[in-house]
Design a protein around this motif. Structure first.
Motif, short mmCIF file in Angstrom:
data_model
loop_
_atom_site.label_atom_id
_atom_site.label_comp_id
_atom_site.label_asym_id
_atom_site.label_seq_id
_atom_site.Cartn_x
_atom_site.Cartn_y
_atom_site.Cartn_z
N LYS A 44 -45.33 -47.82 -22.91
CA LYS A 44 -45.85 -48.61 -21.97
C LYS A 44 -44.62 -48.55 -20.77
CE LYS A 44 -46.63 -53.51 -21.37
NZ LYS A 44 -46.16 -54.88 -22.01
N ILE A 104 -42.53 -49.97 -17.99
CA ILE A 104 -42.13 -51.21 -17.72
C ILE A 104 -41.63 -51.30 -16.35
CG2 ILE A 104 -41.01 -53.22 -18.25
CD1 ILE A 104 -42.56 -52.60 -20.61
N PRO A 130 -40.78 -63.29 -12.35
CA PRO A 130 -41.29 -63.95 -13.43
C PRO A 130 -41.04 -63.23 -14.76
CG PRO A 130 -42.91 -63.48 -11.58
CD PRO A 130 -41.62 -62.90 -11.31
N ASN A 131 -41.27 -64.22 -15.83
CA ASN A 131 -41.18 -63.58 -17.06
C ASN A 131 -41.76 -62.27 -17.35
OD1 ASN A 131 -41.37 -66.96 -17.94
ND2 ASN A 131 -39.38 -65.75 -18.29
N THR A 163 -35.24 -55.03 -19.28
CA THR A 163 -35.74 -53.74 -19.41
C THR A 163 -34.53 -52.83 -18.58
OG1 THR A 163 -37.74 -54.33 -19.88
CG2 THR A 163 -37.16 -52.08 -19.46
N TYR A 192 -35.33 -47.25 -24.82
CA TYR A 192 -35.80 -47.21 -23.27
C TYR A 192 -36.01 -45.68 -22.85
CZ TYR A 192 -35.52 -52.23 -23.36
OH TYR A 192 -35.45 -53.44 -24.07
N HIS A 215 -33.19 -66.75 -13.28
CA HIS A 215 -34.57 -67.46 -12.95
C HIS A 215 -34.19 -68.85 -11.99
CE1 HIS A 215 -37.52 -65.41 -15.35
NE2 HIS A 215 -36.46 -65.79 -16.44
#
Ligand SMILES: Nc1ncnc2c1ncn2[C@@H]1O[C@H](COP(=O)(O)OP(=O)(O)OP(=O)(O)O)[C@@H](O)[C@H]1O
Ligand SMILES: [Mg+2]
Lengths: 251, 434
Positions: free
Chosen positions: A14, A16, A35-36, A42, A53, A203
């Motif tokens: 996938k 990222i 955002p989360n 990553t 990765y 955050h």
């Protein structure tokens, strides 16, 4: 110091990070917010060299060298440091012994003799004061039974020990109480200098009151969608991410 | 092996006092022979194929060589030690304790001078009518150590019983034996230390019988740290009386360095808790590399009520090494309020390494607490990455995590000097210098 160009990274097939670009000069502090699940950790893990990765395309040049060709340990010896979002507990190895191995690995890499016991102890004393970490913590097993805040402090202690050129802090402020946040931020600030760069993932704008960044980037869906100065963090804190999202969708 | 013929040669090699018993054992061995893999206890260890056909049970070569001298020089100069070369006692290489209430001598000497005591205990804990190698050992024993500690006597310093192999005869199959007796309230720490100090393959078969009297304490470390190119069979039998405590740590570092693929170590360790409130700790740590084969068969036999026992075994297997763990807990009908615990963990560092792990609980009492756990796994990837992310090479990170995994067993060794010794050896083995 660090130049990331068109970096696309997949985990378990996938994608990222998508066409990610970032330029960090020596001495600069860059903050990344977002955002989360947008790929901040990553990015951090890819830079540190985690094997799961998969880099599909792009390049990362660190101090003139191709970072992606190096294994995680070599990157660290070259001066990349990742303060983990979730530091790992390792029962049976003390932080002291761990740091002895790490410091000497780096010294060997730089063609230096291992530190003798006396000098090492002196270094431990000095650096542990920087993050106000108690000596007894250093003789305990790595992170075993440490509180969330203690683990984060231990990360910054290790950073101080290894004197890296690029410090990546992945949510080092999460889980810290107000005093610990101040202590950790002070520790980081003491390590700031013209040769050392920081990539601070957070955050909360609160951290950036202490560690004042030169640049703030907003990450969204695997890429940076907006960059600005420290005032961008204030705006995000006040208004959330919706307006950025709208801007992005308009393009 | 032409057992009968060899025995004629061996008859006079050991004391005449022991002859009737040895003849019984010989008879038993002739019936039993060397076990094949069809035997339940030897299912995963093909000892029959490993042992050469033409082994000699009566070789007498007992040369001192440089390896032995170097090793002895590396020990603390004052450490009590009994040194045997190819099963032959060497007083000039030994420091025999001369303490009040303590008798330490060679088994041969004990048979001659402490006949009543020896005859009462020798061959009484091992079951030589059923145990193949105990029978062989009883019949052909060359020599060994004898330790007797009188009532309430505490021996503070550990005694190292060293078995070196320096033979030039590749067919020698050495039979050694220890007999250790602690009277009520006595306390002793000792190590059985085996090393192949030759550059050929060696074979040996060792038996120890340990009597732990009422409220007595014994800590034994079985050290198999340099057993490359060895086929070693170890039997340790103990009986523990009321309030007594027996603890044994078996440490095996088997790394064949010439690649002959012959390293095979078998440990049979038994603790029989025969008096109330007795306790046994049977711990083990084994490292196998290349084609090493390490087999640990352990038995805690709860005979009396209110006893406790712990088994903690950890293995690290690399290359094509194979491990066997068989941990038995027997709880006899009278052994109410037993509390027995067993844990076996193995770390497989390569795809070709393997282990057969089998707990075996046979419980015939109803009010008992028994638990066992087994885990086989690889190194934790996250931990490995964490260490590497600090600049430590993958090789060193692997060694550090192996140390973390293994040190728990060393920590369980009660004797402080032996624990320290092992801790250093563990770091040496893993080439760690912290
Ligand atoms: N090993 C993995 N396997 C599958 N998906 C993964 C894996 N690691 C991360 N992901 C996915 O990648 C995406 C980005 O994760 P990442 O941890 O980088 O986010 P983040 O921006 O750091 O989030 P947070 O703010 O919550 O820490 C998420 O959707 C996550 O589920
Ligand atoms: Mg994250």
């Amino acid at each position: 110091m660090l130049s990331i160009k068109n970096l696309t990274v997949a985990v378990n097939g996938k994608e990222i990070l998508k066409d990610f670009n970032l330029e960090i000069k020596a001495g600069e502090v860059h903050a990344i917010m977002g955002p989360n699940g947008t790929g901040k950790s990553t990015l951090a893990a890819t830079l540190a060299g985690k094997e799961d990765y998969e880099v599909l395309s792009g390049e990362v040049i660190f101090k003139g060298k191709n970072l992606l060709e190096m294994d995680a340990d070599e990157r660290a010896r070259e001066g990349v440091f990742l303060a983990f979002q979730y530091p790992v507990e390792i029962p049976g190895v003390s932080t002291t012994n761990f740091m002895k191995a790490a410091v000497n690995a780096k010294r060997k890499h730089n063609g230096l003799e291992p530190l003798d016991a006396k000098d090492f102890l002196k270094m431990m004393n000095e650096k542990s004061q920087l993050v106000e970490i108690k000596r007894e913590f250093l003789s305990r097993s790595i992170n075993e039974g440490f509180s969330g805040g203690e683990k984060k402090r231990n990360e910054i202690f290790q950073m101080a020990m290894l004197e890296p050129s690029l410090c990546i802090l992945d949510e080092t402020d999460s889980g810290l109480d107000i005093d610990a946040l101040r202590i950790v931020a002070n520790g980081v600030n003491k390590l700031r200098n013209a040769e050392r760069s920081f990539l601070v993932i957070t955050h909360y704008q609160r951290l950036l009151n202490y560690i004042v960044p030169d640049f703030v980037h907003v990450m969204f869906g695997g890429r940076i969608v907006k960059s600005g100065g420290k005032e961008l963090a204030l705006k995000l804190e006040a208004e959330g991410y919706d307006w950025v999202k709208e801007e992005v969708e308009m393009i | 092996m032409e057992v009968q013929k060899e025995f004629e040669l061996a008859e006079t090699a050991f004391t005449k006092e022991s002859l009737p018993l040895r003849k019984n054992a010989l008879e038993a061995f002739e019936k039993l022979g060397i076990p094949s893999m069809r035997h339940e206890e030897w299912k995963y260890t093909n000892i029959k194929a490993k042992l050469k056909q033409q082994l000699s049970l009566t070789t007498t070569d007992s040369q001192v060589n440089a390896a032995v001298k170097n090793y002895i020089a590396s020990l603390p100069p004052y450490a009590f030690r009994l040194t045997f070369l190819n099963g032959v006692f060497h007083p000039e290489l030994s420091i025999v304790p001369d303490l009040k209430g303590v008798t330490v001598c060679s088994l041969k000497e004990a048979f001659a001078h402490h006949t009543t005591l020896v005859e009462k205990h020798f061959g009484k804990l091992v079951n030589y009518s059923e145990e193949h190698f105990a029978a062989l050992n009883t019949a052909f024993v060359t020599d060994g150590a004898f330790i007797h500690v009188q009532r309430n006597v505490i021996v503070n310093e550990p005694i190292y019983i060293q078995y070196f192999f320096t033979a030039t005869d590749a067919n020698a199959f050495t039979q050694t034996r220890n007999l250790v007796i602690l009277e009520e309230g006595a306390s002793l720490q000792f190590a059985e230390d085996f090393r192949n100090a030759s550059n050929i393959n060696v074979q040996y078969n060792h038996v120890a019988e340990v009597y732990v009297g009422k409220n007595a304490k014994v800590d034994v470390a079985k050290l198999q740290l340099e057993v490359s190119n060895a086929i070693g069979i170890h039997t340790l039998e103990s009986s523990v009386e009321r309030d007594g405590r027996f603890s044994a740590a078996t440490i095996t570092f088997s790394s064949p360095n010439t690649g002959t693929g012959n390293a095979l170590i078998r440990n049979n360790v038994t603790a029989r808790l025969v008096g109330e409130n007795a306790h046994a700790d049977l711990n083990g740590l084994y490292f196998g590399k290349e084609t090493a084969h390490i087999d640990n068969h352990i038995l805690v036999d709860h005979v009396a009520p209110n006893c406790t026992s712990n088994q903690l075994y950890k293995g690290v297997l690399n290359g094509e090494a194979t491990g066997v763990f068989n941990g038995k807990i027997f709880v006899k009908p009278d052994a109410q309020k037993t509390n027995a615990f067993q844990s076996s963990k193995a770390l497989l560092l390569s795809n070709e390494a393997s282990i057969n792990s089998k707990p075996q609980l046979e419980i015939f009492a109803d009010d008992v607490k028994c638990s066992h756990g087994a885990a086989i796994g690889q190194l934790d990837e996250n931990a490995l990455f964490y260490l590497m992310a600090r600049g430590i090479t993958k090789e060193e990170a692997t060694q550090i995590l192996t140390y973390a995994f293994a040190h728990e067993v060393v920590d369980h060794v009660h004797s402080q000097p032996i624990r320290q010794f092992l801790c250093d050896k563990l770091k040496d083995e893993l080439q760690l210098n912290f």
